[in-house]
Design a protein around this motif. Sequence first.
Motif, mmCIF file in Angstrom:
data_model
loop_
_atom_site.group_PDB
_atom_site.id
_atom_site.type_symbol
_atom_site.label_atom_id
_atom_site.label_comp_id
_atom_site.label_asym_id
_atom_site.label_seq_id
_atom_site.Cartn_x
_atom_site.Cartn_y
_atom_site.Cartn_z
ATOM 1 N N TYR B 9 24.894 -15.002 36.165
ATOM 2 C CA TYR B 9 26.173 -15.111 35.189
ATOM 3 C C TYR B 9 27.246 -13.884 36.034
ATOM 4 O O TYR B 9 28.523 -14.238 35.755
ATOM 5 C CB TYR B 9 25.528 -14.323 33.991
ATOM 6 N N LYS B 10 26.599 -12.859 36.483
ATOM 7 C CA LYS B 10 27.513 -11.888 37.114
ATOM 8 C C LYS B 10 27.105 -11.686 38.529
ATOM 9 O O LYS B 10 25.967 -11.816 38.747
ATOM 10 C CB LYS B 10 27.381 -10.527 36.321
ATOM 11 N N PHE B 93 29.659 -19.181 29.056
ATOM 12 C CA PHE B 93 29.703 -19.348 27.607
ATOM 13 C C PHE B 93 30.897 -20.081 27.211
ATOM 14 O O PHE B 93 31.075 -20.738 26.220
ATOM 15 C CB PHE B 93 29.694 -18.026 27.029
ATOM 16 N N ASN B 111 36.260 -2.762 33.536
ATOM 17 C CA ASN B 111 35.368 -1.837 33.525
ATOM 18 C C ASN B 111 35.742 -0.239 33.872
ATOM 19 O O ASN B 111 34.898 0.118 34.525
ATOM 20 C CB ASN B 111 34.096 -2.514 34.185
ATOM 21 N N GLU B 377 41.356 -14.539 21.393
ATOM 22 C CA GLU B 377 40.272 -14.641 20.479
ATOM 23 C C GLU B 377 39.137 -15.605 20.604
ATOM 24 O O GLU B 377 37.884 -15.136 20.473
ATOM 25 C CB GLU B 377 40.930 -14.772 19.095
ATOM 26 N N ALA B 380 37.076 -13.809 23.688
ATOM 27 C CA ALA B 380 36.544 -12.675 23.270
ATOM 28 C C ALA B 380 35.244 -13.254 22.389
ATOM 29 O O ALA B 380 33.921 -12.578 22.263
ATOM 30 C CB ALA B 380 37.079 -12.004 22.116
ATOM 31 N N ARG B 381 35.383 -14.365 21.634
ATOM 32 C CA ARG B 381 34.295 -14.755 20.613
ATOM 33 C C ARG B 381 33.044 -15.266 21.554
ATOM 34 O O ARG B 381 31.837 -15.394 20.877
ATOM 35 C CB ARG B 381 34.782 -15.615 19.587
ATOM 36 N N VAL B 382 33.189 -16.010 22.639
ATOM 37 C CA VAL B 382 32.131 -16.460 23.332
ATOM 38 C C VAL B 382 31.797 -15.705 24.589
ATOM 39 O O VAL B 382 30.652 -15.463 25.119
ATOM 40 C CB VAL B 382 32.408 -17.969 23.921
ATOM 41 N N GLU B 383 32.636 -15.089 25.304
ATOM 42 C CA GLU B 383 32.362 -14.208 26.475
ATOM 43 C C GLU B 383 32.211 -12.592 26.172
ATOM 44 O O GLU B 383 31.752 -11.823 27.067
ATOM 45 C CB GLU B 383 33.553 -14.162 27.566
ATOM 46 N N GLY B 384 32.476 -12.394 24.864
ATOM 47 C CA GLY B 384 32.266 -10.964 24.447
ATOM 48 C C GLY B 384 33.079 -10.009 24.795
ATOM 49 O O GLY B 384 33.581 -9.279 23.827
ATOM 50 N N ILE B 385 34.005 -10.107 26.052
ATOM 51 C CA ILE B 385 34.991 -9.098 26.360
ATOM 52 C C ILE B 385 36.264 -9.192 25.574
ATOM 53 O O ILE B 385 36.650 -10.235 25.515
ATOM 54 C CB ILE B 385 35.324 -9.377 27.802
ATOM 55 N N LEU B 386 36.966 -8.175 24.730
ATOM 56 C CA LEU B 386 38.011 -8.361 24.051
ATOM 57 C C LEU B 386 39.232 -8.001 25.195
ATOM 58 O O LEU B 386 39.295 -7.107 25.752
ATOM 59 C CB LEU B 386 38.076 -7.215 22.864
ATOM 60 N N TYR B 423 41.492 -2.773 24.264
ATOM 61 C CA TYR B 423 41.110 -1.878 23.134
ATOM 62 C C TYR B 423 42.185 -1.017 22.577
ATOM 63 O O TYR B 423 42.004 -0.457 21.491
ATOM 64 C CB TYR B 423 39.890 -0.986 23.765
#
Lengths: 459, 459
Positions: B9-10, B93, B111, B377, B380-386, B423
């Motif tokens: 994944y990463k 995802f 990050n 959006e 964000a909703r599938v990969e988590g990162i906003l 953020y």
Amino acid sequence: MKTDKNIPYKIYLSEDEMPKAWYNVRADMKNKPAPLLNPGTGKPLQAEELYPIFCEELVKQELDNDTAFIEIPEEIRQCYKTFRPSPLVRAYFLEEALGTPAKIYYKYEGNNTSGSHKLNSAMAQAYYAKKQGLKGVTTETGAGQWGTALSMACSLFGLDCKVYMVKVSYEQKPFRREVMRTYGASVTPSPSMETEIGKKILAEHPGTTGSLGCAISEAVEAATTHEGYRYVLGSVLNQVLLHQSIIGLEAKTALDKLGVKPDIIIGCAGGGSNLGGLISPFMGQKLRGEADYRFIAVEPASCPSFTRGKFAYDFCDTGKVCPLAKMYTLGSGFIPAPNHAGGLRYHGMSSILSQLYHDGYMEATSVCQTDVFKAAEQFARVEGILPAPESSHAIRVAIDEALKCKETGEEKTILFGLTGTGYFDMFAYEKFHNGEMTDYIPTDEELAASFATLPVVEE
Amino acid sequence: MKTDKNIPYKIYLSEDEMPKAWYNVRADMKNKPAPLLNPGTGKPLQAEELYPIFCEELVKQELDNDTAFIEIPEEIRQCYKTFRPSPLVRAYFLEEALGTPAKIYYKYEGNNTSGSHKLNSAMAQAYYAKKQGLKGVTTETGAGQWGTALSMACSLFGLDCKVYMVKVSYEQKPFRREVMRTYGASVTPSPSMETEIGKKILAEHPGTTGSLGCAISEAVEAATTHEGYRYVLGSVLNQVLLHQSIIGLEAKTALDKLGVKPDIIIGCAGGGSNLGGLISPFMGQKLRGEADYRFIAVEPASCPSFTRGKFAYDFCDTGKVCPLAKMYTLGSGFIPAPNHAGGLRYHGMSSILSQLYHDGYMEATSVCQTDVFKAAEQFARVEGILPAPESSHAIRVAIDEALKCKETGEEKTILFGLTGTGYFDMFAYEKFHNGEMTDYIPTDEELAASFATLPVVEE
């Protein structure tokens, strides 16, 4: 800069090295944490009594004092990959700035959008709710970290998410609300007029800025009055410490690879999820007599459950609708001053950690807010990461311990938990920069008044 | 979820695998980017003329069109370790959510506390300023990412840092100011009364919300009027693209390890630093005829330098104090509508990227803000990162390309740059959630008026 050739600045585990099971420290405790009691009967709660509130699988985990390793389902491990492994960092820059012979490591849990370790348990709880076929979950949030984490997890698993957010945080952290909305959650400031308990609390304390205890009561009421919903909680509970053990397991795997054994392990303590998760596998060794460590819980002087609380049965929530837990508590009626470490404003403490503290396996200390922000700024300026006020409680004590080593010349190895980032806490930083931050320590009289709210329980 | 067994994944590089030199794409360009001109004489600028503004070592890098690899000093590589390597993520995802046969990767630069890729160049520029014995540096910032990054870098190297922040961002992103203050920087909203050019701009446009161009003029003036200060810039310049090549170098090393070759590489484009950094090593291969890639620059429809600008010599700043650069530009008098992608509000574009675009080595497209936030959006909703609004321009086009693959059934490999987190952009997200976000596209007449401000330059 002096660096150790064999120790990289940052250590990430590979996917193969990631833990495949959580570790349940209760299995190795001689004195198990006291059971939850039914507030009506005063008798230990049975699984069936908890099913209307919590998901079934999570109830089983909550009550399981014996299984040492509980497998992490494949689906959760997949979701963990979106933000894990988290790095274990050797704080070379901080060591140099302090001029200490101590070796400082921190496990950094802030590299995800919730900004904290809370996502570890949110992913697990959302998964079990979905697996049970539920429509959604309800919860409370203080600083907003848990609410954000749960929103993210629910979005990944396709669950509805209702969040009751402590009013003071809702107002101080409006951006958190929008992050939660981005993930599709609904957010209500607590106390609210949406629940019976919220109305009651508002009637009794019209000007209240809320507390985690109030918000818990509202979220539990909402869960039990909406079909297909259950309540989930981001800290305090045994199941949460179980999920958070991934922090400690990853940290220990990385340290073992490097051949490093910490002397002191430090974590901030609100409800205990981060501290409990970080120390679990190390504490297991200590409980089994395999290794010794010094564990230090750091709490705010404004909300000192361990250092000034009582070890007693108490309500988990202000509204007194939740089960009774035996823990270090300031009394469920305790409403802390509006300090900024929203995640550390809980009146109680994990039953597991309370028992371990009571049995002398760990220490606790409390620190004042302005000292915490001094440490936060010092840390940010050399390590780059801008820490959450909560996490900075651990930084404060890690720095203090490292400075003691400077005096004595001891080369101790210190590990601390850096639970999250302070990106959503800039109002607090602004106050600090402008010299407007104050410290608040409850008086003995205030605590006595709050202890008077403790229920009488025959054990 | 369908995953490829051989692709985690990463992917994080180890410290040994990290690049030890930046790659200078100019070395492989047949048509070099046109030289900077002295606005007074119209002649190519010599190094000596730039020394009063920029650090000497950076001037050398700026003017070096020939050296392909420039060593990254040990001190910078050490500081890079505080936030690098950045992960290369396989968007499993997102692929599943889109139902596309395309394979999507993104290089995630968010990050770190600045929340973006800007820190890559900030560390380098602060290092060279310190090495030259300077007291401090001045700069401008739009969204605040560059200012935060520079504050962090200056804090690590012990330099003073003066930041002129575009007024609209200063007001929309008050928290950014406090982050910069945490790192010890001073922050001034631009245009300000602190500089002659600021006073002049305010007199001419009393209600202006500012622009990167204005802020650059003020920062340059401050650098040249304060003893021991130089000006540093977070984008556009050749030196910045050089430093940012670390993004592409890391990404390419990771992809090579996996045996993966991207078909399409996508980046958002403001001044060009992220896009240029990401594509550099891949573009090098294309320029040398070793491999072919489709490169797509994505810009906001509200500030469309590539897609609607002119390829001409223009001032880099609104105040017309900076050198002239040949680039795709909307005219230095262009002040974009206050859209929220603050980092993409610049009237011009990197000379390197402009030349490559002009020579047909890359494509460009523009997208509207509301479509960008829809993509943000969804991501964000599938990969988590906003994601940051800026980065989300690239997400928008990556999703569109992946959906084209769904139609055609092609299994293309897409790589895009995820430059940062959102953020500090929650006001913009809030507008989006409340349905209050509007799109703005400049009319041909507006652009014509702005093009009229272009200087007449004989080449």
